[in-house]
Design an enzyme around this catalytic site. Sequence first.
Site, short mmCIF file in Angstrom:
data_model
loop_
_atom_site.label_atom_id
_atom_site.label_comp_id
_atom_site.label_asym_id
_atom_site.label_seq_id
_atom_site.Cartn_x
_atom_site.Cartn_y
_atom_site.Cartn_z
N ARG A 74 0.79 -1.23 0.09
CA ARG A 74 0.14 0.00 0.00
C ARG A 74 0.46 1.20 0.03
NH1 ARG A 74 -2.42 -3.58 3.34
NH2 ARG A 74 -4.29 -4.18 2.65
N LYS B 224 2.29 11.20 -11.65
CA LYS B 224 1.58 10.17 -12.37
C LYS B 224 2.24 8.95 -12.69
CE LYS B 224 -0.39 12.19 -16.09
NZ LYS B 224 -1.30 12.45 -17.08
N GLU C 90 9.25 17.35 -26.58
CA GLU C 90 8.30 17.86 -25.26
C GLU C 90 9.19 19.09 -24.98
OE1 GLU C 90 6.04 16.90 -23.78
OE2 GLU C 90 5.40 14.92 -24.27
N LYS D 281 6.93 22.36 -15.42
CA LYS D 281 5.98 21.45 -15.15
C LYS D 281 5.68 21.35 -13.69
CE LYS D 281 4.52 16.72 -15.89
NZ LYS D 281 4.62 15.36 -16.18
N GLU E 295 -4.71 16.60 -11.48
CA GLU E 295 -5.29 16.70 -12.93
C GLU E 295 -6.61 17.08 -12.96
OE1 GLU E 295 -4.23 13.48 -15.73
OE2 GLU E 295 -3.12 15.01 -16.80
N ARG F 288 -3.77 21.62 -15.52
CA ARG F 288 -2.71 20.47 -16.21
C ARG F 288 -2.89 20.09 -17.40
NH1 ARG F 288 -0.05 16.05 -11.83
NH2 ARG F 288 0.94 14.79 -13.09
N ASN G 292 -0.46 19.25 -22.00
CA ASN G 292 -0.88 18.35 -23.21
C ASN G 292 -0.82 19.08 -24.52
OD1 ASN G 292 -1.15 15.87 -21.75
ND2 ASN G 292 -3.20 16.26 -21.64
N HIS H 245 -0.36 17.48 -27.88
CA HIS H 245 -0.48 16.17 -27.74
C HIS H 245 -1.89 15.58 -28.50
CE1 HIS H 245 2.64 16.69 -24.91
NE2 HIS H 245 2.56 15.19 -24.45
N HIS I 275 -1.18 12.42 -30.23
CA HIS I 275 -1.45 10.95 -29.91
C HIS I 275 -2.21 10.32 -31.01
CE1 HIS I 275 -1.62 11.96 -25.37
NE2 HIS I 275 -0.51 11.10 -25.63
N HIS J 201 7.41 9.55 -29.39
CA HIS J 201 6.21 10.43 -28.85
C HIS J 201 6.49 11.87 -29.20
CE1 HIS J 201 3.36 11.80 -26.00
NE2 HIS J 201 4.37 12.33 -25.27
P1 NAD Z 1 11.52 4.48 -22.82
O1 NAD Z 1 11.44 4.52 -21.27
O2 NAD Z 1 10.99 3.31 -23.41
O3 NAD Z 1 13.11 4.68 -23.36
C1 NAD Z 1 13.31 4.54 -24.52
C2 NAD Z 1 14.48 3.81 -24.94
O4 NAD Z 1 15.75 4.29 -24.34
C3 NAD Z 1 14.27 2.36 -23.95
O5 NAD Z 1 14.80 1.56 -24.98
C4 NAD Z 1 15.30 2.57 -22.76
O6 NAD Z 1 15.95 1.29 -22.25
C5 NAD Z 1 16.35 3.40 -23.36
N1 NAD Z 1 17.21 4.24 -22.60
C6 NAD Z 1 16.55 4.96 -21.34
N2 NAD Z 1 17.65 5.68 -20.91
C7 NAD Z 1 18.78 5.45 -21.52
C8 NAD Z 1 20.11 5.48 -21.52
N3 NAD Z 1 20.52 6.54 -20.49
N4 NAD Z 1 21.09 5.24 -22.19
C9 NAD Z 1 20.75 4.09 -23.14
N5 NAD Z 1 19.49 3.68 -23.37
C10 NAD Z 1 18.43 4.13 -22.53
O7 NAD Z 1 10.91 5.73 -23.27
P2 NAD Z 1 10.74 7.33 -22.66
O8 NAD Z 1 10.43 8.21 -23.91
O9 NAD Z 1 11.82 7.68 -21.79
O10 NAD Z 1 9.58 7.04 -22.01
C11 NAD Z 1 8.04 6.95 -22.52
C12 NAD Z 1 7.31 6.48 -21.74
O11 NAD Z 1 6.79 7.46 -20.46
C13 NAD Z 1 5.72 6.35 -22.12
O12 NAD Z 1 5.39 4.92 -21.68
C14 NAD Z 1 4.93 7.25 -21.72
O13 NAD Z 1 3.59 6.85 -21.21
C15 NAD Z 1 5.59 7.72 -20.25
N6 NAD Z 1 5.19 9.04 -19.98
C16 NAD Z 1 4.81 9.15 -18.71
C17 NAD Z 1 4.50 10.45 -18.25
C18 NAD Z 1 4.03 10.78 -16.67
O14 NAD Z 1 3.58 11.85 -16.31
N7 NAD Z 1 4.24 9.62 -15.92
C19 NAD Z 1 4.83 11.62 -19.05
C20 NAD Z 1 5.10 11.20 -20.23
C21 NAD Z 1 5.64 9.75 -20.65
#
Ligand code: NAD
Length: 336
Positions: free
Chosen positions: A111, A133, A175, A203, A213, A217, A221, A224, A228, A240
């Site tokens: 929890r 989030k 972004e 942010k 949210e 907030r 987006n 987006h 999306h 993305h």
């Molecule tokens: P990801 O986490 O898939 O990373 C992209 C790739 O880069 C992966 O293969 C990872 O292993 C690799 N990688 C990461 N750091 C590395 C490093 N330093 N050296 C070598 N390789 C590395 O993608 P992302 O773009 O970082 O994140 C996307 C995710 O984030 C999505 O699932 C999205 O929904 C989420 N997200 C969440 C929020 C939130 O507010 N929680 C906001 C935006 C995005």
Amino acid sequence: MIEVTVPLQEGREYPVLVGPDARKKVESYLPERTQRVAVITQQNIDVDLHLGINNQIFAIPNGEEAKNLHTIESLCSSFSRWGLTRNDCIVGLGGGVVTDVAGFAAASYHRGVPVIHIPTSLLGQIDASIGGKTGVNLPEGKNLVGAFWQPTAVLCDTSTLKTLPERELLSGYGEMAKYHFLGSGDLDGLELDEKIAKCIEIKAQVVASDEKEAGVRAILNYGHTLGHALETVEQYDLRHGEAIAIGLIFAAELAHKLGRIDGNRVEEHRSVVSQYGLSCTLPKGIEPNVIIEVMMRDKKAIDGLTFVLDGPSGVEVVGDIEPSVVKEILNHMDQS
Ligand code: NAD
């Protein structure tokens, strides 16, 4: 090293450290009673955290497909076998996939266990790890199960970005381009850690005013809605941030059409997106009708579509936009 404070409601807050080797300071941010640290990460990430305390690495598979409930179950079972308790700490060391999974595992296990994020992708540093989030995907859609779970601290280690694949870096810049229009102003000329810190500050301010949210907030987006839809129809061939960059150009054209901004401001959008090396044009073969259908479905729109748009009083949510106007803009945008 730059420190940004993220204010939360009820006087709470957490620190975000930005700079080279920030990850190696993790031990000083652990809650006092911590006896074990569960580090959730992926295989291609440098796990050298200089941790003197009892710790174990839990590697999850790579990619968006690993962001699911099975991964959460398997992590929680492993934590339980190892003896992790609510007095210990979870560390999410990786991109957005890892920090979303680590955050949700932390919110759920016993929890709620404290979590420290060490985002290693640019997108993770300026977006995914900030704001609390967390969550995973279902076969029915992205991020459908999750929780708000604020971290104890976030350590944005800019040295980790050296190994980040070029396209992932570019995705982060998509972004970053967004923040230009949310109040960061021109980031050109600043060092990378200063740029990252500036995005985090924005942010943080937005999240502070709307932790769960409920309203404002939504401006995060910006770009987006179309972004999306493009990701969906391109079946994730677009990263993305690449999709968001195109979404920003579309949003500027739409705001212009609605008389909210002038042509110079549209040009400013093009110039910022291009400066980051991102494309301003739609992917080849995009069908406006298909895109509009996806946007209507995603947003469950009945009379019209809702977009986040720039305007005289800044970026805000604007509803009831006729699909025919959206189609006209999409038809006029170049494809390449
Ligand atoms: P990801 O986490 O898939 O990373 C992209 C790739 O880069 C992966 O293969 C990872 O292993 C690799 N990688 C990461 N750091 C590395 C490093 N330093 N050296 C070598 N390789 C590395 O993608 P992302 O773009 O970082 O994140 C996307 C995710 O984030 C999505 O699932 C999205 O929904 C989420 N997200 C969440 C929020 C939130 O507010 N929680 C906001 C935006 C995005």
